[in-house]
Design an enzyme around this catalytic site. Structure first.
Site, PDB file in Angstrom:
ATOM      1  N   LYS A 170       0.816  -1.219   0.000  1.00  0.00           N
ATOM      2  CA  LYS A 170       0.000   0.000   0.000  1.00  0.00           C
ATOM      3  C   LYS A 170       0.852   1.272   0.000  1.00  0.00           C
ATOM      4  O   LYS A 170       0.329   2.359  -0.234  1.00  0.00           O
ATOM      5  CB  LYS A 170      -0.953  -0.014   1.183  1.00  0.00           C
TER       6      LYS A 170
HETATM    7  C1  LIG Z   1      -4.495  -4.569   1.795  1.00  0.00           C
HETATM    8  C2  LIG Z   1      -3.820  -5.861   1.701  1.00  0.00           C
HETATM    9  C3  LIG Z   1      -4.299  -6.881   0.850  1.00  0.00           C
HETATM   10  C4  LIG Z   1      -5.589  -6.746   0.067  1.00  0.00           C
HETATM   11  O1  LIG Z   1      -5.534  -5.792  -0.950  1.00  0.00           O
HETATM   12  P1  LIG Z   1      -6.893  -5.268  -1.620  1.00  0.00           P
HETATM   13  O2  LIG Z   1      -6.463  -4.194  -2.555  1.00  0.00           O
HETATM   14  O3  LIG Z   1      -7.722  -4.713  -0.482  1.00  0.00           O
HETATM   15  O4  LIG Z   1      -7.547  -6.410  -2.266  1.00  0.00           O
HETATM   16  C5  LIG Z   1      -3.566  -8.050   0.751  1.00  0.00           C
HETATM   17  N1  LIG Z   1      -2.443  -8.238   1.464  1.00  0.00           N
HETATM   18  C6  LIG Z   1      -1.959  -7.291   2.299  1.00  0.00           C
HETATM   19  C7  LIG Z   1      -0.729  -7.586   3.079  1.00  0.00           C
HETATM   20  C8  LIG Z   1      -2.616  -6.080   2.449  1.00  0.00           C
HETATM   21  O5  LIG Z   1      -2.134  -5.158   3.286  1.00  0.00           O
END
Ligand SMILES: *Cc1c(COP(=O)(O)O)cnc(C)c1O
Length: 420
Positions: free
Chosen positions: A93
């Site tokens: 993210k």
């Molecule tokens: C947020 C997250 C996900 C999921 O991603 P999405 O875009 O919400 O589908 C998967 N793995 C980790 C480690 C995350 O932080």
């Protein structure tokens, strides 16, 4: 685009989508193997945001925010891990959060807005990525709402120790309560008249679109290895922002043959593929907790991309449900057989990919977090110590600052308007 970034949600509370998805010329793909992550990302970014700002500004934003690599690492024959955890908080993210922070900061200045307030509900990783991405960005204040006692110690440090324009709100409730409070805030007319609010969850286009960058970068790396086609991509999914960005990359011309959405026990999407019916449920807790989502907010975007056709969606995307038992088994076996250490989310991806891959295909799964972030879980599975990278240890030195709040919206409102 500018409006979509600043507002987060449309006035009818729907999600914004790009008006059109730009197709990239074949020459771009031909030349890609000689380009690095930032050069590639800049091309994609200008296709979406180029009309809203000067070339030099956008270039600076891309080059500053994507100052880390997303390497493709071979795990076993024809199976690659796209490691997205080399950013400052070791979460995938980071890319989206950093990009959005700079873009929003730029629009706030350009439009002469006094201050924009970002509200974000988190069960862990979103809060850390967003808080660190927005730290020190002028004209923006970030409020991170998180459930007391329900995020890991490392994650809590990553957004409660920063200070400056980041305020951590420790809610006496669950993640769902935090999310409900944020939703109520966006709906509250009086509050929205008093202050400009926006979202930094993946409902904001500026958070989710930059996630398309690294799919292209993965392809560039495959081309260097001589692979051009028969590529399958598997994405561990929760709110489905990440995979939606990949699907958009596909619509822009990226030659991905098939996508797989790997879920944990929260397999609403798989059920949709099987039955054609979308029925959200309360989420259940799993080892891959960033994917504990019972009503993925980007599902609406997937429907939109495929003209609401269940058949078209099922042809392009497969679903998979990975139980905690399977996560444990996958982490253990993969580590023993290949030496590659997965985190619980990447484990869902690896498992789902192996389940679907056919001869002649090359598979990529997205490794969305560093295994050290789930230290206790991973150590209990492999029976060995997992070292915490220096970057993470740095966060644990700061002093925690947070405001404790109940679940009642009036308490949150008082804090936001400065009346408490
Ligand atoms: C947020 C997250 C996900 C999921 O991603 P999405 O875009 O919400 O589908 C998967 N793995 C980790 C480690 C995350 O932080």
């Amino acid at each position: 685009m500018q409006e979509a970034v600043v507002k987060g949600l449309a006035s009818d509370k729907g999600l914004y989508m790009p008006e059109r998805i730009p197709a990239l010329p074949p020459s771009f793909f031909e030349n890609m193997s000689t380009m690095d992550f930032r050069e590639i990302s800049y091309e994609i970014a200008s296709a979406f945001f180029g009309e809203d700002m000067e070339t030099s500004v956008l270039k600076e934003i891309v080059y500053d925010t994507l100052s880390f690599d997303t390497p493709l690492v071979k795990v076993t024959d024809a199976v690659y891990s796209l490691e997205l955890f080399h950013g400052p908080t070791l979460a995938f993210k980071d890319a989206g959060a950093r990009f959005m922070a700079r873009l929003l900061g730029y629009f706030v200045k350009k439009q002469g807005l006094k201050q924009v307030n970002v509200l974000v509900a988190t069960s862990g990783d979103t809060g850390s990525a967003v808080a660190n991405g927005f730290l020190g960005v002028k004209g923006i204040h970030v409020y991170v709402l998180y459930p007391r006692g329900k995020v890991s110690a490392i994650q809590e440090c990553q957004f409660t120790t920063l200070g400056r324009n980041i305020t951590a709100l420790e809610i006496d409730g669950t993640f769902d309560d935090c999310q409900a409070l944020v939703k109520t805030a966006f709906m509250d007319r009086d509050l929205n008249e008093k202050m400009q609010l926006t979202s930094a969850n993946s409902i904001n286009v500026a958070r989710f679109l930059p996630q398309a960058f690294y799919y292209f970068h993965a392809y560039a790396q495959l081309r260097r290895l001589g692979v051009k086609e028969n590529i399958v991509v598997c994405v561990p999914s929760g709110n489905f922002g990440n995979i939606t960005a990949g699907l958009i990359a596909g619509k822009m011309g990226l030659p991905v043959k098939h996508f797989i959405a790997a879920n944990n026990k929260n397999d609403i999407f798989l059920q949709y593929l099987l039955t054609g019916l979308y029925s959200p449920k309360p989420s259940v807790q799993t080892l891959a907790n960033a994917m504990d989502v019972g009503d993925p907010s980007n599902f609406a975007r997937i429907l939109d991309l495929y003209g609401h056709s269940h058949q078209a969606i099922a042809e392009m995307i497969s679903g998979f449900c990975c139980t905690d038992e399977m996560i444990r088994e996958t982490v253990k076996t993969c580590y023993r057989e290949t030496g590659y250490l997965l985190d619980p989310h990447g484990a869902c991806g690896y498992r789902a990919l192996k389940n679907f891959m056919q001869a002649g295909e090359t598979g990529i799964f997205l490794e969305t977090a560093h295994p050290a972030k789930f230290k206790d879980t991973i150590e209990s599975i492999i029976g060995q110590e997992v070292e915490i990278p220096q970057k993470l240890r740095e966060f644990m030195k700061g002093e925690k600052q947070s405001i404790e709040l109940g679940k009642d919206f009036s308490e949150l409102k008082k804090v936001l308007t400065g009346e408490s």
